[in-house]
Design a protein around this motif. Structure first.
Motif, PDB file in Angstrom:
ATOM      1  N   PHE A 142       0.847  -1.204   0.000  1.00 18.33           N
ATOM      2  CA  PHE A 142       0.000   0.000   0.000  1.00 18.33           C
ATOM      3  C   PHE A 142       0.876   1.245   0.000  1.00 18.33           C
ATOM      4  O   PHE A 142       1.934   1.288   0.636  1.00 18.33           O
ATOM      5  N   ALA A 143       0.437   2.276  -0.735  1.00 15.41           N
ATOM      6  CA  ALA A 143       1.064   3.594  -0.654  1.00 15.41           C
ATOM      7  C   ALA A 143       0.044   4.633  -1.105  1.00 15.41           C
ATOM      8  O   ALA A 143      -0.797   4.362  -1.972  1.00 15.41           O
ATOM      9  N   SER A 191       4.890  16.151  -1.854  1.00 14.98           N
ATOM     10  CA  SER A 191       6.253  15.648  -1.683  1.00 14.98           C
ATOM     11  C   SER A 191       6.372  14.593  -0.588  1.00 14.98           C
ATOM     12  O   SER A 191       7.479  14.277  -0.154  1.00 14.98           O
ATOM     13  N   THR A 192       5.255  14.021  -0.144  1.00 10.51           N
ATOM     14  CA  THR A 192       5.289  13.053   0.948  1.00 10.51           C
ATOM     15  C   THR A 192       4.405  11.863   0.612  1.00 10.51           C
ATOM     16  O   THR A 192       3.321  12.014   0.054  1.00 10.51           O
ATOM     17  N   GLU A 193       4.870  10.698   0.953  1.00  8.40           N
ATOM     18  CA  GLU A 193       4.146   9.450   0.691  1.00  8.40           C
ATOM     19  C   GLU A 193       4.068   8.630   1.975  1.00  8.40           C
ATOM     20  O   GLU A 193       5.045   8.495   2.707  1.00  8.40           O
ATOM     21  N   ILE A 194       2.894   8.064   2.242  1.00 12.89           N
ATOM     22  CA  ILE A 194       2.707   7.106   3.337  1.00 12.89           C
ATOM     23  C   ILE A 194       2.620   5.715   2.716  1.00 12.89           C
ATOM     24  O   ILE A 194       1.930   5.519   1.717  1.00 12.89           O
ATOM     25  N   TYR A 195       3.292   4.763   3.303  1.00 15.73           N
ATOM     26  CA  TYR A 195       3.296   3.426   2.734  1.00 15.73           C
ATOM     27  C   TYR A 195       3.192   2.381   3.839  1.00 15.73           C
ATOM     28  O   TYR A 195       3.491   2.645   5.015  1.00 15.73           O
ATOM     29  N   ALA A 196       2.778   1.196   3.449  1.00  8.04           N
ATOM     30  CA  ALA A 196       2.704   0.066   4.374  1.00  8.04           C
ATOM     31  C   ALA A 196       2.704  -1.217   3.552  1.00  8.04           C
ATOM     32  O   ALA A 196       2.248  -1.244   2.406  1.00  8.04           O
ATOM     33  N   PHE A 197       3.193  -2.269   4.136  1.00  8.00           N
ATOM     34  CA  PHE A 197       3.104  -3.595   3.522  1.00  8.00           C
ATOM     35  C   PHE A 197       3.224  -4.636   4.626  1.00  8.00           C
ATOM     36  O   PHE A 197       3.701  -4.350   5.728  1.00  8.00           O
ATOM     37  N   ALA A 199       3.919 -10.349   9.514  1.00  9.02           N
ATOM     38  CA  ALA A 199       4.836  -9.209   9.530  1.00  9.02           C
ATOM     39  C   ALA A 199       4.117  -7.988   8.988  1.00  9.02           C
ATOM     40  O   ALA A 199       3.144  -8.095   8.230  1.00  9.02           O
ATOM     41  N   GLY A 200       4.597  -6.816   9.383  1.00  5.05           N
ATOM     42  CA  GLY A 200       4.027  -5.574   8.882  1.00  5.05           C
ATOM     43  C   GLY A 200       5.009  -4.435   8.999  1.00  5.05           C
ATOM     44  O   GLY A 200       5.864  -4.411   9.895  1.00  5.05           O
ATOM     45  N   ALA A 201       4.915  -3.490   8.067  1.00  5.31           N
ATOM     46  CA  ALA A 201       5.763  -2.294   8.079  1.00  5.31           C
ATOM     47  C   ALA A 201       4.901  -1.095   7.717  1.00  5.31           C
ATOM     48  O   ALA A 201       3.965  -1.202   6.919  1.00  5.31           O
ATOM     49  N   ILE A 202       5.222   0.033   8.304  1.00  5.08           N
ATOM     50  CA  ILE A 202       4.545   1.281   7.974  1.00  5.08           C
ATOM     51  C   ILE A 202       5.559   2.410   8.060  1.00  5.08           C
ATOM     52  O   ILE A 202       6.474   2.380   8.896  1.00  5.08           O
ATOM     53  N   GLY A 203       5.424   3.374   7.173  1.00  9.42           N
ATOM     54  CA  GLY A 203       6.378   4.480   7.195  1.00  9.42           C
ATOM     55  C   GLY A 203       5.921   5.623   6.311  1.00  9.42           C
ATOM     56  O   GLY A 203       4.881   5.549   5.648  1.00  9.42           O
TER      57      GLY A 203
END
Length: 886
Positions: free
Chosen positions: A273-274, A280-286, A394-398
């Protein structure tokens, strides 16, 4: 198909690292223009042409993975990366559940795995039986990644610890997830081995949809099942002898199975996901969720010879249990428990197996409810079935972006958890006698990791350089946790028949009263794999922090230089600093020279430092090869220390690469030499026999099952090696037919490992031979593809060089299989615009490795082929697939 393209350069830059690689090309369906694919593994500079590579990186598109016979990611990589080796692991404890794989001849945990540029957590499984090279390794489980979820895979064949930290010694594998914002694919596949077993059934799907006008969610799912194979098996000589003597309870056609394990309910789900938050900014997760159940066989337990179950002395005397040892009545062939006599604790009237008096003695034992032998429960012997239920999440967000001054940033958190619940079926706890269950839940291993990363990059104009100097810097915090959960009580309990006794005794010489101790001789815990007892369960963890600095620039139009340094501090063993320098020089438009030098390290895992375990293996006992119980104990245990164990240290590496890339006509060729020196390599020690005093000391230290051990091992920084090799990658488009396009690719590798220094007390000749010779020195794949509007065809020749197998890890059982070829083919046809039907075969000619000599195969454990064969032991596999895309 429309793709979400927000902040392309920033996203690529900050996924973890950007590098150059061999050129691969894709076709954009909208404008039919060739697009050069950029990669995100190997440095922290913005994307650039693959002609500017400073280190070798293989790019494998997701479509290449999709057009394969097998559905397991570990096997898929084996056919595409020559220096990547993995064997079937048919009877190898927990290694059967998560098979260890080797890149460039090194251990699985010496290769770093990334998902979308972020560090992947380890699996909970520690490979205690790893065919020498992988002994004791704890790497990630890439089998949870479905091929349909992948946009591409990037394999950096170079050390990169100064960029990523621990583990990046052999290289880095970065799995990049699909980011389509519309459309999808559904796929169904069925296949079977030529012998009629080993059926595989697979359903998979991928779908992308937009999130607002500037975002996407891409979801992939896969379900798969795999039946076991038996083609690597022959009936054991001892089992056949029992059958010929009239024992109808022995399992047929094979008492012991060598082949691929059974896999049930293999579910894999990935999400990517993004969304654009500002210009100029992006939120992402997977993240992902996966589960599967794996079951395979163990060694056959002969009803006449299995020590601790059926025999006192491996086939001479029958082992008889007295269920009421204090009634002053001794069973035939049992222990005399009468107090105050010189025979206390000795076998009276032993039942000799095969003697003329055995039948009468067995009849008396069967008639007496207080006497027992396990032949009553398993008259034909038994073969335990071992397995595990695996669960991975597992999960990541940033968020990432670029400031007005050109500073790019990526702030992220991610966590991963892998759990394995072990079980064993069709076995016993000998100490429980006739009340033993035949199925046991053995307990669990859990690996939990948490990461926080802050990565920054800033271009600095330097007047004398041909490009800005890219200055990358950042911080990482990581926590690792390894947990052991309790098994069923029956799986580790010291039962009546295995409990120590202590009775009054009169010494036959001095006639002085004393105490005599012993047991009835039955084994402890579930036979094959003892469950985790209260003494070994618990949680251990550690934390570490890291900071890094990375510089890279085009010094001139033809010269690119890079340098990186990274400092890390671990809570358990201290700090380490590593660096890397890289260079590229262009000799005109078609020839490029590249070189790197780096130092690296791999930190011992928390599990390796704390593990206590027991395995049933073949050991030489009094010169006779037989099943025995071998333990693994922490290096901090006093018994281990007395044998040379020390607190574990990180492995250290020094490596360099030299390479050349050139274009010749339409062909693109890269040749790279690598040299990796590893010091303080971590492994399990050689098996060390235990004295009775040492067994008693281990029991007193809380390791209750130690009373049943014949030998033990521990983790140790034991030896140094040098691994050298050459990788060749060549691609060439051909104009062979009027319709469609033809491409030929050749990938080949030569890898050689030499043990430089070792401790002869803890590393034996068998292990040295495995480290140096158990993998082929030469591997190669040559693939030809032809694609038209309506159909496509693929042919691939796989070459595996000769190698050495030390069968059962036992001296005297060395075999030397020769080189082998296999042929893979696939043909696909578009029956309509969106639907393709394809058929194919892996190992079309049904080739097998050289058969084992009878004295090593059937006469020992019933294996027909070398069980560590890199080409597998299941023969040919044919399959059919239907794929619908929209």
């Amino acid at each position: 198909m429309r793709k979400f393209q927000l902040l392309t350069s920033v996203s690529a830059l900050l996924m973890g690292a950007v590098a150059t690689a061999p050129v691969t090309w894709a076709q954009d369906a909208a404008n039919d223009e060739a697009i050069e694919e950029l990669v995100v593994t190997g440095s922290r500079r913005a994307p650039r042409s693959t002609a500017d590579t400073m280190a070798p990186v293989d790019i494998i598109s997701g479509d290449v993975f999709a057009n394969q016979g097998t559905g397991d990611m570990t096997d898929l990589l084996r056919t595409l990366i020559p220096s990547y080796n993995v064997s079937p692991q048919p009877i190898n404890d927990a290694s059967t559940l998560i098979r260890p794989a080797n890149l460039r001849g090194l251990a699985p945990d010496q290769t770093l795995v990334l998902i979308n540029g972020k560090r992947r957590h380890r699996a909970a499984v520690i490979s205690l039986l790893g065919d020498g090279i992988s002994d004791g390794a704890q790497g990630p489980d890439i089998g949870v990644i479905p091929a349909i979820a992948l946009k591409r895979v990037e394999v950096l064949r170079d050390g990169a610890a100064a960029i990523y930290g621990s583990d990046a010694i052999a290289g880095v594998m970065n799995f990049v997830l699909k980011d389509d914002s519309e459309g999808g694919t559904f796929e169904a596949k069925w296949g079977s081995a030529y012998d009629g077993d080993g059926d595989q059934r697979q359903l998979s799907a991928n779908y992308g949809f937009p999130v607002t006008d500037n975002g996407f969610i891409n979801i992939s799912a896969e379900w798969r099942e795999q039946d076991p194979t038996t083609s690597g098996s022959v009936q054991r000589t001892d089992a056949q002898g029992l059958i010929d003597a009239g024992n109808t309870a022995v399992r047929q056609p094979f008492a012991q199975i060598w082949g691929q394990p059974e896999i049930r309910d293999d579910w894999k789900v990935f999400l990517n996901f993004a969304v654009q938050a500002t210009e100029s900014t992006e939120i992402y997760a997977f993240g992902n969720y996966a589960q599967r159940e794996v079951e395979g066989g163990f060694f056959f337990r002969n009803p006449d010879t299995r020590g601790g179950v059926n025999s006192v002395d491996s086939g001479v005397t029958r082992l008889v249990g007295d269920l009421t040892p204090n009634d002053n009545i001794t069973c035939p062939g049992g222990i005399d428990f009468v107090e105050g006599t010189v025979t206390t604790g000795t076998v009276v009237n032993p039942v000799v197996i095969g003697s003329t008096g055995e039948a009468a003695a067995l009849a008396a034992i069967n008639a007496d409810p207080n006497c027992f032998i396990f032949n009553e429960m398993f008259p034909g012997g038994f073969t335990p079935q071992f397995g595990g239920r695996l669960n991975d999440i597992a999960g990541a967000i940033g968020f990432r972006g670029e400031m007005e001054n050109g500073l790019t940033y990526d702030i992220s958190v991610h966590a991963g958890r892998n759990q394995v619940d072990f079980f064993i079926l069709n076995t016993i706890n000998p100490g429980l006698g006739p009340s033993t269950p035949n199925e046991f839940e053995l307990g669990s291993y859990i690996q939990l990791e948490k990461n926080f990363n802050a990565d920054f990059s800033y271009p600095v104009d330097v007047e004398m350089f041909a490009s800005p100097l890219n200055v990358a810097f950042g911080f990482e915090w990581r926590e690792e946790q390894f947990e052991v959960l309790l098994g069923d009580t029956a799986s580790w309990e010291v039962g009546l028949l295995s409990q120590p006794f202590a009775l009054n005794n009169i010494d036959p010489v001095t006639l002085v009263p004393g105490i005599k101790t012993g047991t009835q001789g039955f084994g402890i815990g579930s036979n094959g794999f003892i469950g985790f007892s209260p003494e070994v369960v618990g949680v251990n963890d550690r934390t570490n922090i890291a900071v890094y600095l990375d510089l890279e620039a085009d010094v001139t139009e033809n010269l690119v230089l890079g340098a990186a340094i990274r400092f890390e501090d671990f809570s358990d063993f201290g700090s380490t600093t590593n660096f890397k320098i890289s260079s590229l020089y262009k000799l005109g438009e078609s020839v490029r020279l590249r070189a790197t030098y780096s130092t690296g390290f791999r930190a011992p895992t928390v599990g390796q430092q704390q593990l206590t375990n027991i395995s049933t293996v073949f050991e030489s006992v009094n010169g006779v090869l037989q099943l025995a119980q071998r333990g693994t104990i922490p290096p901090t245990n006093p018994i281990a220390i007395s044998k040379g164990a020390e607190p574990l240290r990180p492995e250290k590496s020094d490596s360099f690469t030299l390479g050349v890339g050139f274009d010749l006509g339409g062909a693109s060729v890269t040749i790279d030499y690598f040299n990796i020196k590893l010091t303080d390599r971590l492994t399990q020690s050689a098996s060390i026999s235990l004295t009775q005093a040492e067994r008693d000391a281990l029991v007193a230290s809380g390791i209750s099952f130690a009373a049943d051990l014949s030998a033990f091992r521990f983790f140790v920084n034991d030896f140094d090696t040098r691994t050298t090799g050459i990788d060749l990658v060549a691609t060439m488009p051909l104009d062979l037919f009027e319709n469609g396009s033809t491409n030929v690719s050749l990938v080949a590798s030569y890898v050689k490992t030499k043990v430089l220094d070792f401790n002869p007390i803890t590393l034996d000749g068998v292990r040295i031979q495995q480290l140096e010779e158990s993998l082929p020195n030469y591997r190669a794949n040559m693939t030809v593809t032809h694609v038209t509007d309506k159909w496509r065809a693929l042919g691939r020749v796989n070459y595996y060089g000769s190698y050495t197998e030390v069968h059962l890890d036992s001296a005297g059982l060395e075999v030397f299989p020769g080189a082998e070829f296999t042929l893979d083919v696939e043909f696909g046809y578009n029956v309509m615009d969106n639907l393709e039907i394809s058929v194919g075969a892996a190992n079309l000619l049904n080739n097998f490795p050289d058969e084992l000599p009878t004295g090593i195969g059937a006469d020992v454990v019933g294996a027909k082929y070398p069980v560590t064969s890199p080409m597998g032991i299941s023969g040919g596999f044919y399959y059919a697939r239907a794929r619908y895309s929209f």
